[in-house]
Design a protein around this motif. Sequence first.
Motif, PDB file in Angstrom:
ATOM      1  N   VAL A  66       0.823  -1.201   0.000  1.00 20.05           N
ATOM      2  CA  VAL A  66       0.000   0.000   0.000  1.00 20.05           C
ATOM      3  C   VAL A  66       0.864   1.261   0.000  1.00 20.05           C
ATOM      4  CG1 VAL A  66      -0.297   0.218   2.509  1.00 20.05           C
ATOM      5  CG2 VAL A  66      -2.089   0.991   0.982  1.00 20.05           C
ATOM      6  N   VAL A  67       2.093   1.161   0.498  1.00 21.15           N
ATOM      7  CA  VAL A  67       2.987   2.322   0.517  1.00 21.15           C
ATOM      8  C   VAL A  67       3.336   2.734  -0.915  1.00 21.15           C
ATOM      9  CG1 VAL A  67       5.249   3.176   1.243  1.00 21.15           C
ATOM     10  CG2 VAL A  67       3.898   1.756   2.797  1.00 21.15           C
ATOM     11  N   ALA A  68       3.614   1.756  -1.780  1.00 16.69           N
ATOM     12  CA  ALA A  68       3.911   2.055  -3.185  1.00 16.69           C
ATOM     13  C   ALA A  68       2.701   2.682  -3.868  1.00 16.69           C
ATOM     14  CB  ALA A  68       4.337   0.796  -3.921  1.00 16.69           C
ATOM     15  N   GLU A  69       1.514   2.165  -3.566  1.00 16.60           N
ATOM     16  CA  GLU A  69       0.281   2.714  -4.134  1.00 16.60           C
ATOM     17  C   GLU A  69       0.090   4.163  -3.704  1.00 16.60           C
ATOM     18  OE1 GLU A  69      -4.173   2.299  -2.701  1.00 16.60           O
ATOM     19  OE2 GLU A  69      -3.494   0.434  -3.649  1.00 16.60           O
ATOM     20  N   LEU A  70       0.296   4.433  -2.424  1.00 18.65           N
ATOM     21  CA  LEU A  70       0.143   5.784  -1.898  1.00 18.65           C
ATOM     22  C   LEU A  70       1.160   6.729  -2.529  1.00 18.65           C
ATOM     23  CD1 LEU A  70      -1.178   7.785   0.054  1.00 18.65           C
ATOM     24  CD2 LEU A  70       0.426   6.988   1.806  1.00 18.65           C
ATOM     25  N   THR A  71       2.379   6.252  -2.685  1.00 14.96           N
ATOM     26  CA  THR A  71       3.424   7.068  -3.299  1.00 14.96           C
ATOM     27  C   THR A  71       3.032   7.467  -4.720  1.00 14.96           C
ATOM     28  OG1 THR A  71       5.093   5.968  -1.947  1.00 14.96           O
ATOM     29  CG2 THR A  71       5.879   7.132  -3.895  1.00 14.96           C
ATOM     30  N   ALA A  75       2.257  11.256  -6.087  1.00 15.68           N
ATOM     31  CA  ALA A  75       2.995  11.768  -7.250  1.00 15.68           C
ATOM     32  C   ALA A  75       2.039  12.294  -8.311  1.00 15.68           C
ATOM     33  CB  ALA A  75       3.889  10.673  -7.827  1.00 15.68           C
ATOM     34  N   ARG A  76       0.940  11.577  -8.552  1.00 17.87           N
ATOM     35  CA  ARG A  76      -0.057  12.046  -9.534  1.00 17.87           C
ATOM     36  C   ARG A  76      -0.662  13.369  -9.102  1.00 17.87           C
ATOM     37  NH1 ARG A  76      -1.722   6.656  -9.807  1.00 17.87           N
ATOM     38  NH2 ARG A  76      -3.438   7.087  -8.394  1.00 17.87           N
ATOM     39  N   LEU A  77      -0.976  13.499  -7.820  1.00 16.06           N
ATOM     40  CA  LEU A  77      -1.562  14.745  -7.332  1.00 16.06           C
ATOM     41  C   LEU A  77      -0.572  15.904  -7.433  1.00 16.06           C
ATOM     42  CD1 LEU A  77      -3.463  13.492  -4.170  1.00 16.06           C
ATOM     43  CD2 LEU A  77      -4.475  14.379  -6.263  1.00 16.06           C
ATOM     44  N   ILE A  78       0.672  15.658  -7.121  1.00 18.73           N
ATOM     45  CA  ILE A  78       1.685  16.703  -7.177  1.00 18.73           C
ATOM     46  C   ILE A  78       1.942  17.139  -8.624  1.00 18.73           C
ATOM     47  CG2 ILE A  78       4.144  17.184  -6.829  1.00 18.73           C
ATOM     48  CD1 ILE A  78       3.959  15.437  -4.298  1.00 18.73           C
ATOM     49  N   ASN A  79       2.003  16.195  -9.515  1.00 13.63           N
ATOM     50  CA  ASN A  79       2.308  16.509 -10.914  1.00 13.63           C
ATOM     51  C   ASN A  79       1.179  17.232 -11.633  1.00 13.63           C
ATOM     52  OD1 ASN A  79       4.893  15.428 -10.842  1.00 13.63           O
ATOM     53  ND2 ASN A  79       4.165  13.392 -11.339  1.00 13.63           N
ATOM     54  N   LYS A  80      -0.012  17.218 -11.088  1.00 13.77           N
ATOM     55  CA  LYS A  80      -1.133  17.928 -11.708  1.00 13.77           C
ATOM     56  C   LYS A  80      -1.113  19.403 -11.397  1.00 13.77           C
ATOM     57  CE  LYS A  80      -4.323  14.179 -12.312  1.00 13.77           C
ATOM     58  NZ  LYS A  80      -5.683  13.740 -12.279  1.00 13.77           N
ATOM     59  N   ASN A  81      -0.346  19.802 -10.405  1.00  8.60           N
ATOM     60  CA  ASN A  81      -0.319  21.210 -10.000  1.00  8.60           C
ATOM     61  C   ASN A  81       0.897  21.909 -10.564  1.00  8.60           C
ATOM     62  OD1 ASN A  81      -2.700  21.049  -8.480  1.00  8.60           O
ATOM     63  ND2 ASN A  81      -1.592  20.136  -6.802  1.00  8.60           N
TER      64      ASN A  81
END
Length: 81
Positions: A66-71, A75-81
Amino acid sequence: MSRRLNRIEGQVRGIKRMIEEGVYCDDVLNQIASAQSALTGVAKLLLEKHIRTCIKDQLIAGDEEVVAELTKTIARLINKN
């Protein structure tokens, strides 16, 4: 969170109406920026809830993947901004 999403939905409908009515582009762009900011706020709240519940429960159950999934999600949320 539902009220926030309803407000965002109204903002998006308002943006569509503004475009259809030929409102000045800068005004439309400001409304789009506002809607994006509101969506980012919802994403932050949901991410926090996800970490405090789903992620925590999966870690307690021994699911380290789950840690890899969360990471990836962060990353997707950060890259959208």
